[in-house]
Write a protein that holds these residues in place. Sequence first.
Motif, mmCIF file in Angstrom:
data_model
loop_
_atom_site.group_PDB
_atom_site.id
_atom_site.type_symbol
_atom_site.label_atom_id
_atom_site.label_comp_id
_atom_site.label_asym_id
_atom_site.label_seq_id
_atom_site.Cartn_x
_atom_site.Cartn_y
_atom_site.Cartn_z
ATOM 1 N N PHE A 195 0.834 -1.197 0.000
ATOM 2 C CA PHE A 195 0.000 0.000 0.000
ATOM 3 C C PHE A 195 0.867 1.244 0.000
ATOM 4 O O PHE A 195 1.948 1.259 0.579
ATOM 5 N N GLU A 196 0.368 2.279 -0.627
ATOM 6 C CA GLU A 196 0.975 3.601 -0.561
ATOM 7 C C GLU A 196 -0.105 4.548 -0.070
ATOM 8 O O GLU A 196 -1.112 4.759 -0.745
ATOM 9 N N THR A 197 0.098 5.079 1.123
ATOM 10 C CA THR A 197 -0.932 5.908 1.726
ATOM 11 C C THR A 197 -0.326 6.996 2.595
ATOM 12 O O THR A 197 0.752 6.815 3.155
ATOM 13 N N GLU A 198 -1.030 8.084 2.698
ATOM 14 C CA GLU A 198 -0.631 9.166 3.603
ATOM 15 C C GLU A 198 -1.276 8.990 4.973
ATOM 16 O O GLU A 198 -0.986 9.731 5.890
ATOM 17 N N TRP A 199 -2.160 8.011 5.120
ATOM 18 C CA TRP A 199 -2.918 7.802 6.353
ATOM 19 C C TRP A 199 -2.227 6.829 7.297
ATOM 20 O O TRP A 199 -2.878 6.112 8.048
ATOM 21 N N ILE A 200 -0.924 6.816 7.310
ATOM 22 C CA ILE A 200 -0.155 5.811 8.041
ATOM 23 C C ILE A 200 -0.333 5.905 9.556
ATOM 24 O O ILE A 200 -0.197 4.914 10.258
ATOM 25 N N ASN A 201 -0.679 7.073 10.075
ATOM 26 C CA ASN A 201 -0.782 7.234 11.530
ATOM 27 C C ASN A 201 -2.195 7.122 12.070
ATOM 28 O O ASN A 201 -2.373 7.017 13.278
ATOM 29 N N ASP A 202 -3.209 7.166 11.214
ATOM 30 C CA ASP A 202 -4.560 7.113 11.751
ATOM 31 C C ASP A 202 -5.482 6.240 10.919
ATOM 32 O O ASP A 202 -5.806 5.131 11.312
ATOM 33 N N GLY A 203 -5.919 6.691 9.779
ATOM 34 C CA GLY A 203 -6.922 5.976 9.001
ATOM 35 C C GLY A 203 -6.523 4.570 8.602
ATOM 36 O O GLY A 203 -7.295 3.621 8.742
ATOM 37 N N PHE A 204 -5.312 4.411 8.098
ATOM 38 C CA PHE A 204 -4.868 3.093 7.634
ATOM 39 C C PHE A 204 -4.767 2.080 8.775
ATOM 40 O O PHE A 204 -5.316 0.977 8.656
ATOM 41 N N PRO A 205 -4.114 2.397 9.886
ATOM 42 C CA PRO A 205 -4.064 1.402 10.973
ATOM 43 C C PRO A 205 -5.437 1.089 11.557
ATOM 44 O O PRO A 205 -5.695 -0.044 11.963
ATOM 45 N N ARG A 206 -6.336 2.044 11.577
ATOM 46 C CA ARG A 206 -7.698 1.778 12.071
ATOM 47 C C ARG A 206 -8.434 0.833 11.133
ATOM 48 O O ARG A 206 -9.168 -0.051 11.565
ATOM 49 N N TRP A 207 -8.230 0.989 9.838
ATOM 50 C CA TRP A 207 -8.812 0.067 8.860
ATOM 51 C C TRP A 207 -8.180 -1.315 9.009
ATOM 52 O O TRP A 207 -8.872 -2.337 8.973
ATOM 53 N N LEU A 208 -6.877 -1.345 9.203
ATOM 54 C CA LEU A 208 -6.147 -2.606 9.341
ATOM 55 C C LEU A 208 -6.638 -3.427 10.535
ATOM 56 O O LEU A 208 -6.642 -4.654 10.484
#
Length: 71
Positions: free
Chosen positions: A27-40
């Motif tokens: 994945f390439e995302t700017e949401w590494i500190n909030d949105g992405f880990p919450r989705w994960l």
Amino acid sequence: MNHLVNSKKYYGLIEEKETENGVELTFETEWINDGFPRWLITFADYATILEPESLQTRLNELLLKISDKHK
């Protein structure tokens, strides 16, 4: 894990390949500190984070916070 099929591109999927150990997603995302880990978190029991270490750390922080809140 049907929700993964529907949302992985939204969260920045750039590569998906079969390996001996399963499917590896990049994945390439700017949401590494909030949105992405919450989705994960929604499928974290099926996933292994290979990198970056900062994502592993953030996911662990969120899981501890959830665990502490729901004891």
